[in-house]
Design a protein around this motif. Structure first.
Motif, PDB file in Angstrom:
ATOM      1  N   ASN A 155       0.659  -1.256   0.020  1.00 27.15           N
ATOM      2  CA  ASN A 155      -0.082   0.156   0.103  1.00 27.15           C
ATOM      3  C   ASN A 155       0.860   1.197   0.012  1.00 27.15           C
ATOM      4  O   ASN A 155       1.856   1.236   0.657  1.00 27.15           O
ATOM      5  N   GLN A 156       0.542   2.439  -0.668  1.00 27.98           N
ATOM      6  CA  GLN A 156       1.084   3.571  -0.807  1.00 27.98           C
ATOM      7  C   GLN A 156       1.194   4.307   0.562  1.00 27.98           C
ATOM      8  O   GLN A 156       0.222   4.447   1.357  1.00 27.98           O
ATOM      9  N   THR A 157       2.334   4.580   1.235  1.00 26.64           N
ATOM     10  CA  THR A 157       2.602   5.365   2.568  1.00 26.64           C
ATOM     11  C   THR A 157       2.518   6.615   2.147  1.00 26.64           C
ATOM     12  O   THR A 157       3.245   7.311   1.285  1.00 26.64           O
ATOM     13  N   THR A 158       1.462   7.516   2.717  1.00 23.07           N
ATOM     14  CA  THR A 158       1.690   8.905   2.446  1.00 23.07           C
ATOM     15  C   THR A 158       1.710   9.717   3.731  1.00 23.07           C
ATOM     16  O   THR A 158       2.049  11.040   3.465  1.00 23.07           O
ATOM     17  N   ALA A 159       2.006   9.265   4.895  1.00 24.83           N
ATOM     18  CA  ALA A 159       2.259   9.920   6.205  1.00 24.83           C
ATOM     19  C   ALA A 159       3.781   9.853   6.460  1.00 24.83           C
ATOM     20  O   ALA A 159       4.539   8.830   5.793  1.00 24.83           O
ATOM     21  N   PRO A 160       4.132  10.938   6.856  1.00 18.54           N
ATOM     22  CA  PRO A 160       5.711  10.980   7.294  1.00 18.54           C
ATOM     23  C   PRO A 160       6.136   9.574   8.301  1.00 18.54           C
ATOM     24  O   PRO A 160       5.212   9.541   9.160  1.00 18.54           O
ATOM     25  N   ILE A 161       6.833   8.686   8.182  1.00 15.37           N
ATOM     26  CA  ILE A 161       7.144   7.587   9.000  1.00 15.37           C
ATOM     27  C   ILE A 161       8.490   7.877   9.548  1.00 15.37           C
ATOM     28  O   ILE A 161       9.683   7.733   9.129  1.00 15.37           O
ATOM     29  N   PRO A 162       8.136   7.841  11.060  1.00 16.47           N
ATOM     30  CA  PRO A 162       9.468   8.422  11.869  1.00 16.47           C
ATOM     31  C   PRO A 162      10.115   6.936  12.224  1.00 16.47           C
ATOM     32  O   PRO A 162       9.672   5.890  12.168  1.00 16.47           O
ATOM     33  N   PRO A 163      11.527   7.165  12.490  1.00 13.80           N
ATOM     34  CA  PRO A 163      12.174   6.129  13.082  1.00 13.80           C
ATOM     35  C   PRO A 163      11.579   5.461  14.362  1.00 13.80           C
ATOM     36  O   PRO A 163      11.228   6.086  15.224  1.00 13.80           O
ATOM     37  N   CYS A 164      11.785   4.123  14.505  1.00 17.13           N
ATOM     38  CA  CYS A 164      11.448   3.466  15.607  1.00 17.13           C
ATOM     39  C   CYS A 164      12.187   3.891  16.743  1.00 17.13           C
ATOM     40  O   CYS A 164      13.372   4.502  16.970  1.00 17.13           O
ATOM     41  N   GLY A 165      11.582   3.219  18.154  1.00 18.31           N
ATOM     42  CA  GLY A 165      12.434   3.729  19.257  1.00 18.31           C
ATOM     43  C   GLY A 165      13.778   3.297  19.350  1.00 18.31           C
ATOM     44  O   GLY A 165      14.667   3.875  19.785  1.00 18.31           O
ATOM     45  N   SER A 166      14.168   1.932  18.769  1.00 18.13           N
ATOM     46  CA  SER A 166      15.514   1.663  19.083  1.00 18.13           C
ATOM     47  C   SER A 166      16.449   2.339  18.037  1.00 18.13           C
ATOM     48  O   SER A 166      17.437   2.709  18.546  1.00 18.13           O
ATOM     49  N   CYS A 167      15.781   2.841  16.874  1.00 13.52           N
ATOM     50  CA  CYS A 167      16.769   3.698  16.103  1.00 13.52           C
ATOM     51  C   CYS A 167      16.927   4.893  16.700  1.00 13.52           C
ATOM     52  O   CYS A 167      17.864   5.476  16.790  1.00 13.52           O
ATOM     53  N   ARG A 168      16.065   5.543  17.457  1.00  9.83           N
ATOM     54  CA  ARG A 168      16.018   6.807  17.913  1.00  9.83           C
ATOM     55  C   ARG A 168      17.168   6.890  19.038  1.00  9.83           C
ATOM     56  O   ARG A 168      18.142   7.625  19.204  1.00  9.83           O
ATOM     57  N   GLN A 169      17.193   5.780  19.777  1.00 12.31           N
ATOM     58  CA  GLN A 169      18.135   5.573  20.968  1.00 12.31           C
ATOM     59  C   GLN A 169      19.585   5.353  20.258  1.00 12.31           C
ATOM     60  O   GLN A 169      20.466   5.881  20.667  1.00 12.31           O
ATOM     61  N   SER A 170      19.549   4.745  19.213  1.00 13.74           N
ATOM     62  CA  SER A 170      20.734   4.507  18.346  1.00 13.74           C
ATOM     63  C   SER A 170      21.450   5.796  17.897  1.00 13.74           C
ATOM     64  O   SER A 170      22.470   6.279  18.068  1.00 13.74           O
ATOM     65  N   ILE A 171      20.589   6.404  17.353  1.00 12.49           N
ATOM     66  CA  ILE A 171      20.806   8.032  16.734  1.00 12.49           C
ATOM     67  C   ILE A 171      21.288   8.892  17.996  1.00 12.49           C
ATOM     68  O   ILE A 171      22.378   9.425  17.817  1.00 12.49           O
ATOM     69  N   ALA A 172      20.751   8.965  18.943  1.00 10.61           N
ATOM     70  CA  ALA A 172      20.915   9.708  20.134  1.00 10.61           C
ATOM     71  C   ALA A 172      22.134   9.485  20.625  1.00 10.61           C
ATOM     72  O   ALA A 172      22.928  10.332  21.031  1.00 10.61           O
ATOM     73  N   GLU A 173      22.947   8.269  20.864  1.00  2.00           N
ATOM     74  CA  GLU A 173      24.188   7.932  21.147  1.00  2.00           C
ATOM     75  C   GLU A 173      25.299   8.640  20.212  1.00  2.00           C
ATOM     76  O   GLU A 173      26.118   9.498  20.662  1.00  2.00           O
ATOM     77  N   TYR A 174      25.060   8.955  19.078  1.00  2.00           N
ATOM     78  CA  TYR A 174      26.047   9.625  18.220  1.00  2.00           C
ATOM     79  C   TYR A 174      25.691  10.888  18.250  1.00  2.00           C
ATOM     80  O   TYR A 174      26.824  11.767  18.446  1.00  2.00           O
ATOM     81  N   GLU A 175      24.616  11.338  18.427  1.00  2.00           N
ATOM     82  CA  GLU A 175      24.565  12.766  18.841  1.00  2.00           C
ATOM     83  C   GLU A 175      25.140  13.457  20.049  1.00  2.00           C
ATOM     84  O   GLU A 175      25.656  14.377  20.091  1.00  2.00           O
ATOM     85  N   ILE A 176      24.781  12.408  21.270  1.00  2.85           N
ATOM     86  CA  ILE A 176      25.638  12.903  22.203  1.00  2.85           C
ATOM     87  C   ILE A 176      27.049  12.887  22.164  1.00  2.85           C
ATOM     88  O   ILE A 176      27.880  13.502  22.603  1.00  2.85           O
ATOM     89  N   LYS A 177      27.620  11.834  21.342  1.00  5.39           N
ATOM     90  CA  LYS A 177      28.923  11.584  21.417  1.00  5.39           C
ATOM     91  C   LYS A 177      29.866  12.629  20.495  1.00  5.39           C
ATOM     92  O   LYS A 177      30.554  13.277  21.089  1.00  5.39           O
ATOM     93  N   GLN A 178      28.800  13.377  19.373  1.00  4.87           N
ATOM     94  CA  GLN A 178      29.722  14.124  18.913  1.00  4.87           C
ATOM     95  C   GLN A 178      29.270  15.837  19.255  1.00  4.87           C
ATOM     96  O   GLN A 178      29.811  16.865  18.862  1.00  4.87           O
ATOM     97  N   GLU A 179      28.401  15.878  20.379  1.00  2.00           N
ATOM     98  CA  GLU A 179      27.894  17.194  21.002  1.00  2.00           C
ATOM     99  C   GLU A 179      27.496  18.106  19.818  1.00  2.00           C
ATOM    100  O   GLU A 179      27.527  19.334  20.336  1.00  2.00           O
TER     101      GLU A 179
END
Ligand code: THU
Length: 160
Positions: free
Chosen positions: A103-127
């Motif tokens: 089916n065609q996805t029309t809504a913005p699809i956000p990253p899942c919780g585990s991905c958010r936590q993983s991305i957070a690690e890099y954002e905090i690391k790089q400041e």
């Protein structure tokens, strides 16, 4: 007893044409790499393009497995690859798109919780904040100025 409230914010672009030109380019690469998703089980394809401060673009797509939890989301494929290849580079911006074969996805699809936590690690690391743009197959695009907007009240190393 007292109550606290946490607010979060996103910018909304009506279509890819409204995005800044560098993000249009990044999203085009995310759309292209979405085709490489290995998603025989969910039929749900996610593509990610990341631009680093050394100018490199790193791509990722979701990779599934017959033992379902052994697969990995596109966001983590991309950001772990960035960390593996360019450990000293900062992640500046990330474009995410998700499309279903059924089916065609029309809504913005956000990253899942585990991905958010993983991305957070890099954002905090790089400041420095990581800009995150996400969309479905078509339709509007949400922009988060920082991972923090997607994961308020996050768990991080300061609690350890
Ligand atoms: N998926 C991602 O790649 N990123 C997300 O943030 C959410 C979900 C993938 C995992 C699985 O292969 C498929 O989409 C359906 O959940």
């Amino acid at each position: 007893m007292k109550e606290i409230s946490i607010t979060t914010q996103f910018k909304v672009f009506d279509s890819t044409q409204d995005l800044p030109i560098d993000i249009q380019d990044l999203m085009t690469q995310a759309i292209e790499v979405r085709k490489n998703a290995y998603a025989p089980y969910s039929k749900f394809r996610v593509g990610v393009a990341i631009i680093l401060d050394n100018g490199k673009v790193v791509l990722g797509s979701n990779q599934e497995n017959a033992a379902y939890p052994s697969g990995l989301c596109a966001e983590r494929v991309a950001i772990f690859y960035a960390g593996a290849m360019y450990p000293d580079a900062k992640v500046l911006k990330m474009a995410i798109t998700a499309a279903s074969d059924t089916n065609q996805t029309t809504a913005p699809i956000p990253p899942c919780g585990s991905c958010r936590q993983s991305i957070a690690e890099y954002e905090i690391k790089q400041e420095t904040p990581i800009e995150i743009y996400f969309m479905g197959e078509i339709g509007s695009i949400y922009k988060s100025e920082s991972l923090k907007n997607l994961l308020p009240f996050m768990f991080d190393k300061k609690f350890l």
